[in-house]
Design a protein around this motif. Structure first.
Motif, PDB file in Angstrom:
ATOM      1  N   THR A 182      -4.730   6.310  -5.283  1.00 19.29           N
ATOM      2  CA  THR A 182      -5.813   7.221  -4.904  1.00 19.29           C
ATOM      3  C   THR A 182      -6.355   6.863  -3.534  1.00 19.29           C
ATOM      4  OG1 THR A 182      -6.405   7.595  -7.212  1.00 19.29           O
ATOM      5  CG2 THR A 182      -8.093   8.077  -5.565  1.00 19.29           C
ATOM      6  N   VAL A 183      -6.552   5.577  -3.275  1.00 18.08           N
ATOM      7  CA  VAL A 183      -7.019   5.122  -1.960  1.00 18.08           C
ATOM      8  C   VAL A 183      -6.070   5.608  -0.876  1.00 18.08           C
ATOM      9  CG1 VAL A 183      -7.249   3.057  -0.513  1.00 18.08           C
ATOM     10  CG2 VAL A 183      -8.353   3.137  -2.747  1.00 18.08           C
ATOM     11  N   MET A 184      -4.780   5.420  -1.085  1.00 19.66           N
ATOM     12  CA  MET A 184      -3.817   5.786  -0.062  1.00 19.66           C
ATOM     13  C   MET A 184      -3.724   7.297   0.114  1.00 19.66           C
ATOM     14  SD  MET A 184      -3.179   3.041   1.264  1.00 19.66           S
ATOM     15  CE  MET A 184      -2.209   3.868   2.490  1.00 19.66           C
ATOM     16  N   GLU A 185      -3.713   8.033  -0.979  1.00 22.94           N
ATOM     17  CA  GLU A 185      -3.657   9.495  -0.880  1.00 22.94           C
ATOM     18  C   GLU A 185      -4.848  10.025  -0.098  1.00 22.94           C
ATOM     19  OE1 GLU A 185      -3.373  11.015  -4.883  1.00 22.94           O
ATOM     20  OE2 GLU A 185      -1.535   9.879  -5.250  1.00 22.94           O
ATOM     21  N   LEU A 186      -6.023   9.560  -0.418  1.00 18.96           N
ATOM     22  CA  LEU A 186      -7.238  10.027   0.247  1.00 18.96           C
ATOM     23  C   LEU A 186      -7.264   9.593   1.710  1.00 18.96           C
ATOM     24  CD1 LEU A 186      -9.838  11.593  -0.088  1.00 18.96           C
ATOM     25  CD2 LEU A 186     -10.894   9.544  -1.041  1.00 18.96           C
ATOM     26  N   THR A 187      -6.894   8.351   1.978  1.00 15.12           N
ATOM     27  CA  THR A 187      -6.873   7.839   3.351  1.00 15.12           C
ATOM     28  C   THR A 187      -5.938   8.678   4.218  1.00 15.12           C
ATOM     29  OG1 THR A 187      -7.412   5.597   2.641  1.00 15.12           O
ATOM     30  CG2 THR A 187      -6.337   5.828   4.786  1.00 15.12           C
ATOM     31  N   LEU A 188      -4.729   8.924   3.737  1.00 10.33           N
ATOM     32  CA  LEU A 188      -3.753   9.685   4.514  1.00 10.33           C
ATOM     33  C   LEU A 188      -4.172  11.152   4.639  1.00 10.33           C
ATOM     34  CD1 LEU A 188      -0.480   8.093   3.129  1.00 10.33           C
ATOM     35  CD2 LEU A 188      -1.599   7.643   5.336  1.00 10.33           C
ATOM     36  N   GLU A 189      -4.726  11.703   3.579  1.00 10.74           N
ATOM     37  CA  GLU A 189      -5.188  13.092   3.608  1.00 10.74           C
ATOM     38  C   GLU A 189      -6.280  13.291   4.664  1.00 10.74           C
ATOM     39  OE1 GLU A 189      -7.811  15.401   0.445  1.00 10.74           O
ATOM     40  OE2 GLU A 189      -5.785  15.008  -0.297  1.00 10.74           O
ATOM     41  N   LEU A 190      -7.087  12.263   4.877  1.00  8.67           N
ATOM     42  CA  LEU A 190      -8.169  12.337   5.860  1.00  8.67           C
ATOM     43  C   LEU A 190      -7.710  11.976   7.275  1.00  8.67           C
ATOM     44  CD1 LEU A 190     -10.930  10.704   3.668  1.00  8.67           C
ATOM     45  CD2 LEU A 190     -10.829  13.099   4.391  1.00  8.67           C
ATOM     46  N   GLY A 191      -6.424  11.674   7.439  1.00  8.60           N
ATOM     47  CA  GLY A 191      -5.903  11.317   8.757  1.00  8.60           C
ATOM     48  C   GLY A 191      -6.161   9.867   9.127  1.00  8.60           C
ATOM     49  N   GLY A 192      -6.394   9.042   8.120  1.00 10.12           N
ATOM     50  CA  GLY A 192      -6.682   7.631   8.358  1.00 10.12           C
ATOM     51  C   GLY A 192      -5.461   6.756   8.164  1.00 10.12           C
ATOM     52  N   LEU A 199       0.802  -1.225   0.000  1.00  8.60           N
ATOM     53  CA  LEU A 199       0.000   0.000   0.000  1.00  8.60           C
ATOM     54  C   LEU A 199       0.832   1.270   0.000  1.00  8.60           C
ATOM     55  CD1 LEU A 199      -2.779  -1.006   2.533  1.00  8.60           C
ATOM     56  CD2 LEU A 199      -2.861  -1.070   0.035  1.00  8.60           C
ATOM     57  N   TYR A 200       1.979   1.260   0.644  1.00 11.80           N
ATOM     58  CA  TYR A 200       2.767   2.476   0.807  1.00 11.80           C
ATOM     59  C   TYR A 200       3.979   2.510  -0.108  1.00 11.80           C
ATOM     60  CZ  TYR A 200      -0.105   3.192   4.895  1.00 11.80           C
ATOM     61  OH  TYR A 200      -1.176   3.382   5.738  1.00 11.80           O
ATOM     62  N   SER A 201       4.021   1.663  -1.090  1.00  9.10           N
ATOM     63  CA  SER A 201       5.173   1.544  -1.977  1.00  9.10           C
ATOM     64  C   SER A 201       5.067   2.502  -3.154  1.00  9.10           C
ATOM     65  CB  SER A 201       5.237   0.102  -2.497  1.00  9.10           C
ATOM     66  OG  SER A 201       6.089   0.005  -3.594  1.00  9.10           O
ATOM     67  N   PRO A 202       6.207   3.027  -3.635  1.00  7.93           N
ATOM     68  CA  PRO A 202       6.171   3.837  -4.858  1.00  7.93           C
ATOM     69  C   PRO A 202       5.623   3.053  -6.042  1.00  7.93           C
ATOM     70  CG  PRO A 202       8.333   3.970  -3.811  1.00  7.93           C
ATOM     71  CD  PRO A 202       7.536   2.945  -3.059  1.00  7.93           C
ATOM     72  N   ALA A 203       5.736   1.726  -6.002  1.00  3.63           N
ATOM     73  CA  ALA A 203       5.219   0.897  -7.089  1.00  3.63           C
ATOM     74  C   ALA A 203       3.707   1.017  -7.208  1.00  3.63           C
ATOM     75  CB  ALA A 203       5.608  -0.559  -6.862  1.00  3.63           C
ATOM     76  N   VAL A 204       3.041   1.341  -6.110  1.00  2.57           N
ATOM     77  CA  VAL A 204       1.586   1.483  -6.146  1.00  2.57           C
ATOM     78  C   VAL A 204       1.203   2.560  -7.152  1.00  2.57           C
ATOM     79  CG1 VAL A 204      -0.428   2.253  -4.820  1.00  2.57           C
ATOM     80  CG2 VAL A 204       1.169   0.626  -3.817  1.00  2.57           C
ATOM     81  N   ALA A 205       1.929   3.662  -7.152  1.00  3.18           N
ATOM     82  CA  ALA A 205       1.597   4.767  -8.048  1.00  3.18           C
ATOM     83  C   ALA A 205       1.763   4.359  -9.508  1.00  3.18           C
ATOM     84  CB  ALA A 205       2.463   5.978  -7.734  1.00  3.18           C
ATOM     85  N   ALA A 225      -4.261   2.562   6.612  1.00  2.00           N
ATOM     86  CA  ALA A 225      -4.629   1.364   5.863  1.00  2.00           C
ATOM     87  C   ALA A 225      -3.570   0.305   6.105  1.00  2.00           C
ATOM     88  CB  ALA A 225      -4.743   1.670   4.375  1.00  2.00           C
ATOM     89  N   VAL A 226      -4.020  -0.937   6.108  1.00  2.00           N
ATOM     90  CA  VAL A 226      -3.109  -2.049   6.323  1.00  2.00           C
ATOM     91  C   VAL A 226      -3.637  -3.263   5.567  1.00  2.00           C
ATOM     92  CG1 VAL A 226      -4.272  -2.802   8.440  1.00  2.00           C
ATOM     93  CG2 VAL A 226      -1.869  -3.365   8.093  1.00  2.00           C
ATOM     94  N   VAL A 227      -2.714  -4.093   5.107  1.00  2.00           N
ATOM     95  CA  VAL A 227      -3.073  -5.365   4.490  1.00  2.00           C
ATOM     96  C   VAL A 227      -2.816  -6.450   5.528  1.00  2.00           C
ATOM     97  CG1 VAL A 227      -2.624  -6.997   2.616  1.00  2.00           C
ATOM     98  CG2 VAL A 227      -2.413  -4.546   2.204  1.00  2.00           C
ATOM     99  N   GLY A 262      -5.678   3.357  -8.868  1.00  2.00           N
ATOM    100  CA  GLY A 262      -6.624   2.924  -7.855  1.00  2.00           C
ATOM    101  C   GLY A 262      -6.092   2.929  -6.437  1.00  2.00           C
ATOM    102  N   LEU A 263      -5.086   2.111  -6.156  1.00  2.00           N
ATOM    103  CA  LEU A 263      -4.555   2.046  -4.793  1.00  2.00           C
ATOM    104  C   LEU A 263      -3.844   3.325  -4.403  1.00  2.00           C
ATOM    105  CD1 LEU A 263      -3.238  -1.571  -4.158  1.00  2.00           C
ATOM    106  CD2 LEU A 263      -5.175  -0.401  -3.113  1.00  2.00           C
TER     107      LEU A 263
END
Length: 132
Positions: free
Chosen positions: A92-102, A78-84, A104-106, A89-90
């Motif tokens: 965007t999920v991570m950017e939005l999650t972190l921007e909202l102060g949330g 989830l937090y890898s540069p490869a995600v971008a 994520a974990v697998v 999709g992922l």
């Protein structure tokens, strides 16, 4: 894929409403967007090995968490540069999650045959302290 995403969104809207978080609340749109992307990814990438996707909900007065589970063993970073680079999709999920102060974990299944992606987001309600 569309019906799975639609059902997941409708169920999530019902769960949020039962917990007192309506469609007008600032956190509702981001929750639905993140959930939709995770369900779509699961259907798109895991369907061959996992025709069933499960969404699990948890929460409290200040946070809402949900997990999207499938039985495909691949666990995305989830937090890898490869995600971008693997599609938006992922990322965007991570950017939005972190921007909202949330966060994520697998989490892998005990038998290593599947995984859940869990997202936890703070509940920001209109009129509540800290609401945006």
């Amino acid at each position: 894929m569309g019906s799975a995403v639609r059902i997941a969104r409708e169920t999530t809207e019902q769960v949020l409403a039962e917990w007192g978080v309506g469609p007008q609340e600032p956190c509702t749109g981001p929750v639905l967007l993140i959930l939709s992307e995770l369900v779509a990814n699961s259907v798109r990438h895991a369907a061959v090995l996992s025709p069933k996707v499960t969404v699990i909900f948890a929460g409290g007065p200040d946070a809402f968490a949900f997990g999207v589970h499938d039985r495909h063993p691949y666990r995305p970073a989830l937090y890898s540069p490869a995600v971008a680079g693997s599609g938006r999709g992922l990322a965007t999920v991570m950017e939005l999650t972190l921007e909202l102060g949330g966060s994520a974990v697998v989490r892998g299944d005990a038998d290593e045959g599947g995984k859940s992606i869990w997202v936890t987001l703070p509940l920001r309600r209109s009129g509540a302290p800290g609401a945006r």
